[in-house]
Design a protein around this motif. Structure first.
Motif, mmCIF file in Angstrom:
data_model
loop_
_atom_site.group_PDB
_atom_site.id
_atom_site.type_symbol
_atom_site.label_atom_id
_atom_site.label_comp_id
_atom_site.label_asym_id
_atom_site.label_seq_id
_atom_site.Cartn_x
_atom_site.Cartn_y
_atom_site.Cartn_z
ATOM 1 N N LEU A 200 0.895 -1.337 -0.029
ATOM 2 C CA LEU A 200 0.055 -0.210 0.091
ATOM 3 C C LEU A 200 0.837 1.271 -0.044
ATOM 4 O O LEU A 200 0.500 2.308 -0.763
ATOM 5 N N LEU A 201 2.020 1.271 0.969
ATOM 6 C CA LEU A 201 2.967 2.350 0.701
ATOM 7 C C LEU A 201 3.590 2.463 -0.671
ATOM 8 O O LEU A 201 3.605 3.557 -1.101
ATOM 9 N N GLU A 202 3.948 1.389 -1.142
ATOM 10 C CA GLU A 202 4.472 1.355 -2.295
ATOM 11 C C GLU A 202 3.474 1.993 -3.686
ATOM 12 O O GLU A 202 4.002 2.618 -4.392
ATOM 13 N N GLU A 203 2.354 1.361 -3.504
ATOM 14 C CA GLU A 203 1.238 2.269 -4.421
ATOM 15 C C GLU A 203 1.129 3.587 -4.234
ATOM 16 O O GLU A 203 0.975 4.378 -5.321
ATOM 17 N N ALA A 204 0.898 4.081 -2.861
ATOM 18 C CA ALA A 204 0.949 5.418 -2.820
ATOM 19 C C ALA A 204 1.820 6.311 -3.222
ATOM 20 O O ALA A 204 1.719 7.546 -3.597
ATOM 21 N N VAL A 205 3.160 5.864 -3.049
ATOM 22 C CA VAL A 205 4.562 6.507 -3.510
ATOM 23 C C VAL A 205 4.375 6.851 -5.195
ATOM 24 O O VAL A 205 4.587 7.650 -5.563
ATOM 25 N N TYR A 206 4.009 5.534 -5.812
ATOM 26 C CA TYR A 206 4.187 5.909 -7.180
ATOM 27 C C TYR A 206 2.917 6.628 -7.665
ATOM 28 O O TYR A 206 3.101 7.356 -8.598
ATOM 29 N N GLU A 207 1.740 6.402 -6.923
ATOM 30 C CA GLU A 207 0.434 7.263 -7.691
ATOM 31 C C GLU A 207 0.755 8.587 -7.384
ATOM 32 O O GLU A 207 0.215 9.465 -8.097
ATOM 33 N N SER A 208 1.516 8.901 -6.061
ATOM 34 C CA SER A 208 1.561 10.400 -5.770
ATOM 35 C C SER A 208 2.975 11.105 -6.532
ATOM 36 O O SER A 208 2.995 12.039 -6.930
ATOM 37 N N PHE A 209 3.908 10.224 -6.584
ATOM 38 C CA PHE A 209 5.161 11.006 -6.839
ATOM 39 C C PHE A 209 5.509 10.349 -8.265
ATOM 40 O O PHE A 209 6.402 11.008 -8.831
ATOM 41 N N GLY A 210 4.993 9.342 -8.775
ATOM 42 C CA GLY A 210 5.280 8.955 -10.327
ATOM 43 C C GLY A 210 6.509 8.181 -10.349
ATOM 44 O O GLY A 210 6.755 7.939 -11.380
ATOM 45 N N VAL A 211 7.047 7.695 -9.414
ATOM 46 C CA VAL A 211 8.200 6.977 -9.258
ATOM 47 C C VAL A 211 8.040 5.555 -8.393
ATOM 48 O O VAL A 211 7.124 5.880 -7.355
ATOM 49 N N THR A 212 8.846 4.609 -8.473
ATOM 50 C CA THR A 212 8.587 3.450 -7.693
ATOM 51 C C THR A 212 9.531 3.750 -6.373
ATOM 52 O O THR A 212 10.243 4.710 -6.384
ATOM 53 N N LEU A 213 8.862 3.001 -5.531
ATOM 54 C CA LEU A 213 9.577 3.262 -4.087
ATOM 55 C C LEU A 213 11.096 2.983 -4.380
ATOM 56 O O LEU A 213 11.962 3.494 -3.763
ATOM 57 N N ALA A 214 11.400 1.937 -5.048
ATOM 58 C CA ALA A 214 12.811 1.449 -5.237
ATOM 59 C C ALA A 214 13.579 2.625 -6.150
ATOM 60 O O ALA A 214 14.887 3.237 -5.463
ATOM 61 N N THR A 215 13.081 3.405 -6.878
ATOM 62 C CA THR A 215 13.646 4.483 -7.560
ATOM 63 C C THR A 215 13.699 5.843 -6.736
ATOM 64 O O THR A 215 14.785 6.414 -6.301
#
Length: 234
Positions: A200-215
């Motif tokens: 859920l955190l990974e999805e939120a990071v991608y949806e909000s910031f446009g990059v994956t959590l790894a990036t």
């Protein structure tokens, strides 16, 4: 004492000082006061929809970078600080190998007029930033601010804001400034920032910031600059 005092926009010793548990106390601790974001790649990087409950400054360290929000597109200049008002959503563009410092401003006197226009949103956003792992339901927040749930909803609506989006944005901004010193993200750490599971955190990071959590982790953790940040009322 009014709800602004309880929210941390009035007197010291606000009601947001309660710790939830041992895990979220890590998230509620003193965050970094700045982070360095570096695009150590051969392509441009864009972080979208960044937003903080305090004003932030952005300083160019290397190469070329831009800050874009609804009102302007600004090319960052060496030695010339760009200040972003609190709660402003902006995109940060970095050219290949570019590097910038993003610094949370502990004193943002210049934004008091802006806060006066959206006092409820600022109050909520700053409480969530200080305790992202707390259970920020509508009833929880209304009780903290000594309001009814209908009054809370009415005031947020009048400011053109949504409680769900404000809570999520503040949780992510706290996660972002804490990221340089965090261990590997797992379910337990994600819960400390208000996300029940890691995905859920990974999805939120991608949806909000446009990059994956790894990036995002690669952009920030390559830098070891960690400076304590303190709440402006402490």
């Amino acid at each position: 004492m009014n709800w602004l005092d309880h929210a941390g926009l009035g007197l010291p010793g606000n009601a947001c000082s309660r710790q939830d548990d041992a895990v979220s106390s890590m998230a509620a601790g003193v965050p970094n006061h700045y982070l360095v974001i570096s695009a150590y790649t051969h392509r441009e990087v864009v972080l979208r929809q960044l937003s903080f409950p305090y004003a932030v400054s952005v300083d160019l360290e290397r190469q070329t970078a831009w800050c874009n929000d609804r009102s302007a597109s600004r090319t960052l200049r060496p030695g010339r600080r760009t200040t972003i008002p609190s709660l402003t959503r902006f995109d940060l563009h970095l050219s290949a190998n570019a590097s910038v410092q993003v610094q949370v401003q502990p004193e943002d006197m210049e934004n008091f007029s802006r806060q006066a226009r959206k006092p409820m949103t600022h109050a909520l956003a700053r409480c969530v930033f200080l305790q992202p792992g707390r259970n920020w339901t509508r009833h929880e927040c209304a009780a903290l601010l000594h309001l009814s749930t209908s009054e809370l909803s009415r005031q947020l609506f009048a400011e053109g804001e949504c409680m769900r989006d404000t809570v999520r944005s503040s949780r992510l901004s706290k996660f972002l400034v804490d990221l340089p010193q965090l261990p590997k993200v797992n379910n337990r750490l994600a819960a400390a920032y208000g996300f029940h599971y890691q995905y859920l955190l990974e999805e939120a990071v991608y949806e909000s910031f446009g990059v994956t959590l790894a990036t995002l982790t690669a952009l920030i953790r390559m830098n070891n600059n960690v400076i304590p940040w303190h709440h402006p009322l402490q």
